[in-house]
Design a protein around this motif. Sequence first.
Motif, mmCIF file in Angstrom:
data_model
loop_
_atom_site.group_PDB
_atom_site.id
_atom_site.type_symbol
_atom_site.label_atom_id
_atom_site.label_comp_id
_atom_site.label_asym_id
_atom_site.label_seq_id
_atom_site.Cartn_x
_atom_site.Cartn_y
_atom_site.Cartn_z
ATOM 1 N N VAL A 64 17.450 7.247 -11.950
ATOM 2 C CA VAL A 64 16.745 8.434 -12.442
ATOM 3 C C VAL A 64 17.746 9.549 -12.734
ATOM 4 C CG1 VAL A 64 15.142 10.274 -11.803
ATOM 5 C CG2 VAL A 64 14.555 7.890 -11.310
ATOM 6 N N ALA A 65 18.729 9.729 -11.844
ATOM 7 C CA ALA A 65 19.730 10.780 -12.022
ATOM 8 C C ALA A 65 20.582 10.545 -13.267
ATOM 9 C CB ALA A 65 20.628 10.868 -10.790
ATOM 10 N N ARG A 66 20.759 9.274 -13.651
ATOM 11 C CA ARG A 66 21.576 8.948 -14.822
ATOM 12 C C ARG A 66 20.746 8.873 -16.104
ATOM 13 N NH1 ARG A 66 26.183 4.585 -13.085
ATOM 14 N NH2 ARG A 66 26.738 4.964 -15.267
ATOM 15 N N GLY A 67 19.475 9.210 -16.027
ATOM 16 C CA GLY A 67 18.644 9.267 -17.221
ATOM 17 C C GLY A 67 18.161 7.933 -17.731
ATOM 18 N N VAL A 68 18.056 6.939 -16.849
ATOM 19 C CA VAL A 68 17.578 5.616 -17.270
ATOM 20 C C VAL A 68 16.082 5.686 -17.553
ATOM 21 C CG1 VAL A 68 17.180 3.234 -16.506
ATOM 22 C CG2 VAL A 68 19.382 4.356 -16.060
ATOM 23 N N THR A 69 15.697 5.179 -18.715
ATOM 24 C CA THR A 69 14.282 5.173 -19.112
ATOM 25 C C THR A 69 13.724 3.762 -19.282
ATOM 26 O OG1 THR A 69 14.952 5.337 -21.438
ATOM 27 C CG2 THR A 69 14.461 7.407 -20.274
ATOM 28 N N GLU A 70 14.621 2.764 -19.361
ATOM 29 C CA GLU A 70 14.194 1.371 -19.525
ATOM 30 C C GLU A 70 14.993 0.479 -18.584
ATOM 31 O OE1 GLU A 70 12.950 1.315 -24.259
ATOM 32 O OE2 GLU A 70 14.928 0.611 -23.648
ATOM 33 N N VAL A 71 14.347 -0.557 -18.073
ATOM 34 C CA VAL A 71 15.034 -1.530 -17.230
ATOM 35 C C VAL A 71 14.680 -2.933 -17.704
ATOM 36 C CG1 VAL A 71 15.230 -0.096 -15.163
ATOM 37 C CG2 VAL A 71 13.161 -1.464 -15.522
ATOM 38 N N CYS A 72 15.623 -3.830 -17.528
ATOM 39 C CA CYS A 72 15.407 -5.241 -17.865
ATOM 40 C C CYS A 72 15.899 -6.088 -16.702
ATOM 41 C CB CYS A 72 16.163 -5.614 -19.142
ATOM 42 S SG CYS A 72 16.077 -7.385 -19.553
ATOM 43 N N PHE A 73 15.001 -6.883 -16.142
ATOM 44 C CA PHE A 73 15.362 -7.807 -15.079
ATOM 45 C C PHE A 73 15.798 -9.117 -15.731
ATOM 46 C CE2 PHE A 73 12.795 -4.698 -13.093
ATOM 47 C CZ PHE A 73 13.068 -4.697 -11.732
ATOM 48 N N CYS A 74 17.034 -9.530 -15.492
ATOM 49 C CA CYS A 74 17.509 -10.765 -16.120
ATOM 50 C C CYS A 74 18.593 -11.410 -15.266
ATOM 51 C CB CYS A 74 18.030 -10.500 -17.534
ATOM 52 S SG CYS A 74 19.287 -9.230 -17.668
ATOM 53 N N GLY A 75 18.625 -12.729 -15.300
ATOM 54 C CA GLY A 75 19.587 -13.473 -14.504
ATOM 55 C C GLY A 75 18.924 -14.138 -13.308
ATOM 56 N N ALA A 76 19.611 -15.122 -12.762
ATOM 57 C CA ALA A 76 19.071 -15.901 -11.646
ATOM 58 C C ALA A 76 19.346 -15.198 -10.322
ATOM 59 C CB ALA A 76 19.695 -17.293 -11.631
ATOM 60 N N ILE A 77 18.351 -15.203 -9.457
ATOM 61 C CA ILE A 77 18.494 -14.572 -8.142
ATOM 62 C C ILE A 77 17.941 -15.525 -7.085
ATOM 63 C CG2 ILE A 77 17.689 -12.700 -6.639
ATOM 64 C CD1 ILE A 77 17.735 -10.843 -9.001
ATOM 65 N N GLN A 78 18.759 -15.811 -6.080
ATOM 66 C CA GLN A 78 18.286 -16.541 -4.918
ATOM 67 C C GLN A 78 17.568 -15.561 -4.001
ATOM 68 O OE1 GLN A 78 18.591 -19.904 -4.538
ATOM 69 N NE2 GLN A 78 19.474 -19.877 -6.602
ATOM 70 N N ARG A 79 16.610 -16.053 -3.253
ATOM 71 C CA ARG A 79 15.846 -15.180 -2.370
ATOM 72 C C ARG A 79 16.796 -14.423 -1.445
ATOM 73 N NH1 ARG A 79 10.498 -15.305 -0.822
ATOM 74 N NH2 ARG A 79 10.252 -17.323 -1.849
ATOM 75 N N PRO A 80 16.837 -13.078 -1.535
ATOM 76 C CA PRO A 80 17.812 -12.319 -0.746
ATOM 77 C C PRO A 80 17.401 -12.206 0.714
ATOM 78 C CG PRO A 80 16.430 -10.804 -1.983
ATOM 79 C CD PRO A 80 16.031 -12.206 -2.401
ATOM 80 N N GLY A 81 18.404 -12.065 1.584
ATOM 81 C CA GLY A 81 18.119 -11.777 2.974
ATOM 82 C C GLY A 81 17.679 -10.328 3.135
ATOM 83 N N PHE A 82 17.184 -10.011 4.303
ATOM 84 C CA PHE A 82 16.730 -8.638 4.541
ATOM 85 C C PHE A 82 17.008 -8.292 5.998
ATOM 86 C CE2 PHE A 82 13.700 -5.329 5.655
ATOM 87 C CZ PHE A 82 13.788 -4.476 4.568
#
Length: 299
Positions: A55-73
């Motif tokens: 938000v601080a950098r003025g982002v207005t659009e996002v795109c989720f792309c690429g493979a992700i393994q279930r992350p730990g928490f």
Amino acid sequence: MLALISGTGALPSVVAAHQPTPPIICALDGHKPDGLEVDVWFRLETIGTLLHKLVARGVTEVCFCGAIQRPGFSPLKLDARTMPLVPTLARAVKDGEDAALRAILGLFEKRGMIAKGAHALVPELLPQPGILTRTPVPQDIEAHIKAAEQVSIEQGRADEGQSCVIRDEQVIAREDARGTDAMLRGLCQNDVRPMPTTEGDPFGAAMDFVGDMLDDAADWLSGPVAEARAKPKGGVFFKAPKPGQDRRIDLPTIGPETARAVIQARLDGMVIAAEGVMVLEREKVVRLLDDAGLFLWVR
């Protein structure tokens, strides 16, 4: 301003290369995208801080792309900006992977960022319907497709993978959390299912693992499925979005590695859903399949 919320693989770099202005590359810890320098690393426990930075950098659009393994928490790694989001994340994770993705997407949207699918930013990733290879599809293909579409419905209900392999109208392999390539490797060798690791409930995870193995054994050791799986070659790889999934995120993708795995598994060809599966390096995929005498049908 566009930000890519990136996983591993080639897709993020393809999307980035097609943008008129270089996007901000944000990558989940341990998931560096191929060929890109990461601007912002983040963890699930620090997603609140990521949102604040974008938000601080003025982002207005996002795109989720690429493979992700279930992350730990780890609750110990939560930062102050993420603490208020924990109830939302916890409810989403409890409801399954798709629900978790939608909940995370909602966090971005609540801060005024519009989510766009990779295929919306790079339309040529989605091929037009038709047979892309020289090799035609088999005459009995519709019977295979009918069986595969039923699997797709079942996988959607169970929040599982997006692909399967059909031989003699029987399902001989289904994609799970290990991914498409692991599924295809399992057709070539005695692939060992990895033991899941769960910090919160290791005993429950172990019992789930044993249950899955017993289910697999019941399928593979008896009946027409066993007969179909025992054949040395043949079959159709099928990939499609899960029914009802949000196509702005997690749209299925194939590429040269998928084609090589299908060839190595000695299948007859590939069927993918039109307007539902992205193809990376399409010319290379078609060339590999043509050289091996396999078909690719965008149906």
